[in-house]
Motif scaffolding. Sequence first.
Motif, PDB file in Angstrom:
ATOM      1  N   GLY A  45       2.706  -1.356   0.418  1.00 33.28           N
ATOM      2  CA  GLY A  45       3.876  -0.530   0.680  1.00 33.28           C
ATOM      3  C   GLY A  45       4.093   0.610  -0.302  1.00 33.28           C
ATOM      4  O   GLY A  45       5.057   1.370  -0.157  1.00 33.28           O
ATOM      5  N   ASP A  46       3.233   0.753  -1.294  1.00 33.62           N
ATOM      6  CA  ASP A  46       3.376   1.843  -2.262  1.00 33.62           C
ATOM      7  C   ASP A  46       2.830   3.145  -1.690  1.00 33.62           C
ATOM      8  O   ASP A  46       1.930   3.140  -0.842  1.00 33.62           O
ATOM      9  CB  ASP A  46       2.624   1.506  -3.552  1.00 33.62           C
ATOM     10  N   GLU A  47       3.374   4.257  -2.187  1.00 39.46           N
ATOM     11  CA  GLU A  47       2.872   5.569  -1.798  1.00 39.46           C
ATOM     12  C   GLU A  47       1.862   6.045  -2.826  1.00 39.46           C
ATOM     13  O   GLU A  47       2.132   6.038  -4.021  1.00 39.46           O
ATOM     14  CB  GLU A  47       4.017   6.578  -1.682  1.00 39.46           C
ATOM     15  N   LYS A 107      -0.226   5.344   2.324  1.00 36.89           N
ATOM     16  CA  LYS A 107       0.521   4.114   2.070  1.00 36.89           C
ATOM     17  C   LYS A 107      -0.472   2.993   1.788  1.00 36.89           C
ATOM     18  O   LYS A 107      -1.470   2.832   2.508  1.00 36.89           O
ATOM     19  CB  LYS A 107       1.383   3.744   3.273  1.00 36.89           C
ATOM     20  N   THR A 108      -0.212   2.224   0.727  1.00 36.61           N
ATOM     21  CA  THR A 108      -1.043   1.053   0.465  1.00 36.61           C
ATOM     22  C   THR A 108      -0.542  -0.095   1.330  1.00 36.61           C
ATOM     23  O   THR A 108       0.579  -0.057   1.854  1.00 36.61           O
ATOM     24  CB  THR A 108      -0.978   0.651  -1.014  1.00 36.61           C
TER      25      THR A 108
END
Length: 380
Positions: free
Chosen positions: A241-243, A237-238
């Motif tokens: 909030g991105d995968e 997870k960044t």
Amino acid sequence: MDARYNPQAIESKWQAHWREIGLDRTPELKDGSRKFYALSMFPYPSGNLHMGHVRNYTITDVIARHKRMQGYAVLHPMGWDAFGLPAENAAIDRGIPPAKWTYQNIAQMRDQLQRLGLSYDWEREITTCAPDYYKWTQWIFLQFLQAGLAYQKEAAVNWDPVDQTVLANEQVDAEGRSWRSGALVEKRMLKQWFFKITAYADQLLADLEKLSGWPERVRTMQENWIGQSVGAKVIFKTEAGDELAVFTTRPDTLWGATFMVMSPEHPLVDKLTTAEQLQAVRAYQAQAAARSEIERSAEDREKTGVWTGSYAINPVNQERIPIWIADYVLMGYGTGAIMAVPAHDQRDFEFARKFGLPIKRVVQPPEGSPASADRASGTE
């Protein structure tokens, strides 16, 4: 009688006789017939044969004739690899329709091949741009699609900005230019069709054992070409909030991941690049787009890269690790992103040393290995 060889007279006389008696026609099969299929790669109808054509088709012709003399029923066809953008570009340059240009070239090259006296069954001639041929390639594609073996996804391609077409890696020279137009090739993301050949990797690898008599080096090359990797898909997870998915054959080294690297073409690059890093990332993407995949993945090439300004969270220890882009990571391999474990991967190690990134050992390497010596010297 003139004892000298007069090709214009002798060849035309006997070739006419051979056509009349159907000398090279594929024979009707009978019970017990031994069959042999002699096939050369079909030529692209450029309009004129050259000595490369003569060499290639003479070799196959000798084989076909030899098999006929041994009593085989030989099928020796000729066809034309006539689809594709080169025909369209050539027609545009000349101001004539592509079909007219293509079929004119086929007629010219057919005449040249026939005058060479090659033993083709011209009743079996095919042309790949003709509807009665390509309807079957369309039919085959539909079988793949219905079986779930054809799918679409976005992937990086070599783009020729002059010819406006996609190029194979082999069509890009060492300087990153198109072999046809000479233009600097660009990397672009395009949605395209793929065949799921990975579904057959296990079977292909297992059947290599059945290739008795093949040199071991050839079987090894085939194994490397199949390129099966066994491992795990890991989701990072960044902080935004991105995968960010990676594929790894060594999930046991997750605790040693100290940074991440994305391909310059990765779809998340734009989102994860901060305003402060935007100019540097854009410049690096442009540099990477001008390099071939062969150049980018060369083992002896100095590692380059740029930090995006963003971070990811290591899922096993919750450590905050920076996200970089580097051209040694290819969008067409795996997920287009890697977790970098510099203590246990040579490329990651070289990258970490160059940019001063942490190196955390979690698996003890064999004593005496180059990596062990480097780390023992205090580079961690």
